[in-house]
Structures are given as C-alpha cells and as structure tokens.
Design a protein around this motif. Sequence first.
Motif, PDB file in Angstrom:
ATOM      1  N   ALA A 235       1.098  -1.100   0.285  1.00  0.00           N
ATOM      2  CA  ALA A 235      -0.137  -0.106  -0.135  1.00  0.00           C
ATOM      3  C   ALA A 235       0.875   1.507   0.437  1.00  0.00           C
ATOM      4  O   ALA A 235       0.683   2.547  -0.930  1.00  0.00           O
ATOM      5  CB  ALA A 235      -1.094   0.142   1.436  1.00  0.00           C
ATOM      6  N   LYS A 236       1.893   1.092   1.099  1.00  0.00           N
ATOM      7  CA  LYS A 236       2.643   2.134   1.017  1.00  0.00           C
ATOM      8  C   LYS A 236       4.100   2.393  -0.718  1.00  0.00           C
ATOM      9  O   LYS A 236       3.885   3.346  -1.014  1.00  0.00           O
ATOM     10  CB  LYS A 236       3.596   2.228   2.420  1.00  0.00           C
ATOM     11  N   ALA A 237       3.815   0.975  -1.006  1.00  0.00           N
ATOM     12  CA  ALA A 237       4.893   1.257  -2.271  1.00  0.00           C
ATOM     13  C   ALA A 237       3.583   1.727  -3.256  1.00  0.00           C
ATOM     14  O   ALA A 237       4.455   2.497  -4.688  1.00  0.00           O
ATOM     15  CB  ALA A 237       5.048  -0.167  -2.623  1.00  0.00           C
ATOM     16  N   LEU A 238       2.311   1.672  -3.553  1.00  0.00           N
ATOM     17  CA  LEU A 238       0.850   2.121  -4.495  1.00  0.00           C
ATOM     18  C   LEU A 238       1.339   3.439  -4.442  1.00  0.00           C
ATOM     19  O   LEU A 238       1.434   4.149  -5.054  1.00  0.00           O
ATOM     20  CB  LEU A 238       0.129   2.003  -3.602  1.00  0.00           C
ATOM     21  N   ILE A 239       1.298   3.975  -3.293  1.00  0.00           N
ATOM     22  CA  ILE A 239       1.399   5.686  -3.081  1.00  0.00           C
ATOM     23  C   ILE A 239       2.916   5.913  -2.976  1.00  0.00           C
ATOM     24  O   ILE A 239       2.417   7.855  -3.574  1.00  0.00           O
ATOM     25  CB  ILE A 239       1.228   6.089  -0.611  1.00  0.00           C
ATOM     26  N   LYS A 240       3.805   5.798  -3.369  1.00  0.00           N
ATOM     27  CA  LYS A 240       4.991   5.893  -3.553  1.00  0.00           C
ATOM     28  C   LYS A 240       5.249   6.953  -4.178  1.00  0.00           C
ATOM     29  O   LYS A 240       5.730   7.742  -5.545  1.00  0.00           O
ATOM     30  CB  LYS A 240       6.551   5.332  -2.119  1.00  0.00           C
ATOM     31  N   VAL A 242       2.727   6.633  -7.022  1.00  0.00           N
ATOM     32  CA  VAL A 242       0.902   7.363  -7.596  1.00  0.00           C
ATOM     33  C   VAL A 242       1.918   9.164  -7.493  1.00  0.00           C
ATOM     34  O   VAL A 242       1.755   9.851  -8.367  1.00  0.00           O
ATOM     35  CB  VAL A 242       0.276   7.939  -7.017  1.00  0.00           C
ATOM     36  N   THR A 243       3.141   8.917  -6.504  1.00  0.00           N
ATOM     37  CA  THR A 243       3.498  10.914  -6.320  1.00  0.00           C
ATOM     38  C   THR A 243       4.954  11.225  -6.522  1.00  0.00           C
ATOM     39  O   THR A 243       5.338  11.819  -6.557  1.00  0.00           O
ATOM     40  CB  THR A 243       3.784  10.360  -4.655  1.00  0.00           C
ATOM     41  N   SER A 244       5.624  10.069  -7.925  1.00  0.00           N
ATOM     42  CA  SER A 244       6.592   9.252  -7.881  1.00  0.00           C
ATOM     43  C   SER A 244       6.773  10.707  -9.527  1.00  0.00           C
ATOM     44  O   SER A 244       5.651  10.609  -9.957  1.00  0.00           O
ATOM     45  CB  SER A 244       7.142   8.086  -8.933  1.00  0.00           C
ATOM     46  N   ALA A 247       4.581   8.963 -12.832  1.00  0.00           N
ATOM     47  CA  ALA A 247       3.282   8.751 -12.592  1.00  0.00           C
ATOM     48  C   ALA A 247       2.840  10.515 -12.513  1.00  0.00           C
ATOM     49  O   ALA A 247       1.708  10.886 -13.855  1.00  0.00           O
ATOM     50  CB  ALA A 247       2.761   8.698 -11.139  1.00  0.00           C
ATOM     51  N   ALA A 248       3.582  11.665 -12.800  1.00  0.00           N
ATOM     52  CA  ALA A 248       2.992  12.734 -12.881  1.00  0.00           C
ATOM     53  C   ALA A 248       2.696  13.203 -14.233  1.00  0.00           C
ATOM     54  O   ALA A 248       1.577  13.740 -14.445  1.00  0.00           O
ATOM     55  CB  ALA A 248       4.635  13.496 -12.986  1.00  0.00           C
ATOM     56  N   PRO A 249       3.087  12.606 -15.846  1.00  0.00           N
ATOM     57  CA  PRO A 249       2.623  12.644 -16.253  1.00  0.00           C
ATOM     58  C   PRO A 249       1.013  12.396 -17.171  1.00  0.00           C
ATOM     59  O   PRO A 249       1.179  13.174 -17.768  1.00  0.00           O
ATOM     60  CB  PRO A 249       4.004  12.116 -17.453  1.00  0.00           C
ATOM     61  N   THR A 250       0.696  11.512 -16.231  1.00  0.00           N
ATOM     62  CA  THR A 250      -0.878  11.030 -16.267  1.00  0.00           C
ATOM     63  C   THR A 250      -1.256  12.056 -15.514  1.00  0.00           C
ATOM     64  O   THR A 250      -2.739  12.393 -15.883  1.00  0.00           O
ATOM     65  CB  THR A 250      -0.055   9.585 -16.045  1.00  0.00           C
ATOM     66  N   LEU A 251      -0.880  12.784 -13.879  1.00  0.00           N
ATOM     67  CA  LEU A 251      -1.465  13.198 -13.546  1.00  0.00           C
ATOM     68  C   LEU A 251      -1.804  14.736 -14.533  1.00  0.00           C
ATOM     69  O   LEU A 251      -3.317  14.997 -14.626  1.00  0.00           O
ATOM     70  CB  LEU A 251      -1.058  12.965 -12.794  1.00  0.00           C
TER      71      LEU A 251
END
Length: 260
Positions: A235-240, A242-244, A247-251
């Motif tokens: 779960a922590k790895a998922l959050i890490k 998504v905030t990396s 992932a920024a270009p997709t967001l």
Amino acid sequence: MRLAKIAAAILTISIGFIFLLAQKTPAQGTELLAVVSDGMKPSVEELVPQIEHSIGRKLTTQFNSSKALKDKIQSGEPFDVAILTSEIIDDLIKQGKIAPGSRTDIARTGMGVGVRAGAPKPDVSTPEALKRTLLSAKSITFNPSGASAPHVYDIFQRLGIAENVKSKLILKENAEPGRPQMDVAEGKADLVITLIPEIKFFKGVELAGPVPADLQSYISFAGGVATNSHNADAAKALIKFVTSPAAAPTLKAKGEEPPR
C-alpha cells in the motif's frame, strides 16, 4: 544404502523447499484493494498496469465519491489503501481507520462545467458569462454528496442566483457513481458541474470550460494506508509510485495538478 540416504535427503530438501514456496506464494500474490475517489479515477485507471508492476501484485480498485467510500470504511468494509479528499483522509485518521504516518498529499483539481457531447458549448469563461449560462439552462445537475457540492452551492450564492436555479436542479442522493454525467450524456440534464477530470474523461460528456478563476475552488486528494491492512508495504509502495515523477505526466494529462 548410501545412495538411498542421499535420495532421501534430496527428497526431504525438495519437500521443504516446495512447502516454503507454498507458504510465500499466497502472500506475494495477495491482491491490493484500493478505494479511490471519482476525482482521481481517470488517473488511477490509466496507471493500474504501472502500479501493479511497481508493487509486484494485482491491484483491485473501487471507485466512488469520497463520502460514499468513507461511509463504507466506517461500516467496516476492508481496504488496504485509500485515495480520497484530504479532509476525509484526515477524518479517517482521527477515527483510527488510516495510519497517521502514511498520509501523503497526491494532487488537486479544479471544477468545470460539462455538456452533452456534440452539443454547443456555452460560454463559462467569466463570472457574468457563467451566470448567463446557468440562468438560460433548463436543467443543471451535480452530485449532492460529492466533494464539489458545497462549492457549487457557493457559486450559486456568489452569483446571486441560488433561488433562480433551485427549480432547475436535478439532484439524486445515493445514486450510482457518475449519475450526473450520465444524465447529461442521455439528455436528461443540460449542464453538469463537477471536478474537471470527471467531465473530460466521461463518455458522452464534454468540458465546456473550467469554472472562472474568481469562482474556482480546488479539491485536494491524499492517500493513506489502512491501519489494519495486511499489505501495508504494498500500500505504501502504491502511494509512493502515484506521487513519483513516473506518474506525474499521467496525472497532468488527466487534469490533476501538484498538491499545494
């Protein structure tokens, strides 16, 4: 006799190795359950393959309004990680549902006005233009339990049209996710006011434009790990992830902005 002993030893080692694998495999293959606000749905859906590769296991997602997901969490429904509005994440931390140290700001997004795909796009570029558009619309919809609802009511108040539009509103409590957008796509409502990603990436609906800057409100999203999750590391790895930066270009492409 010696060969028999060697064969027996090899068999014992093999059985032990197989037993260890059998013990480890289920834990490694456990699915991670993420509950995600509709405002982050386009981004998370797009990122699922990358997330699964990053965390090394399958991801199961459940999308709905942050409030609806909060209600489910409070009723005891299991989850591993939540991506909800910041206020609701903070509330769930106070209730002991989410581990305080896991809270991470993820993104924010503004509000927009949507119309049925192919319909003429009204002018919503200024407060006065938005006012004219809302007054001329036959029907307006939004999710009354969504995170943006208080801000929609505030827009009506600030434009001085709260009473004028009251009879135009199509509001459905506890409706299925995306019902306001569906009503616009099906021609049951003229306009939908909600978060920009929920308009831009909903089939049958198009963004007329963002709410004017003078009236704009931003909804912030944060992530957190369930206090009773058996998959806390994943779960922590998922959050890490998504905030990396990965992932920024997709967001950004899905209408999300960096948190502030």
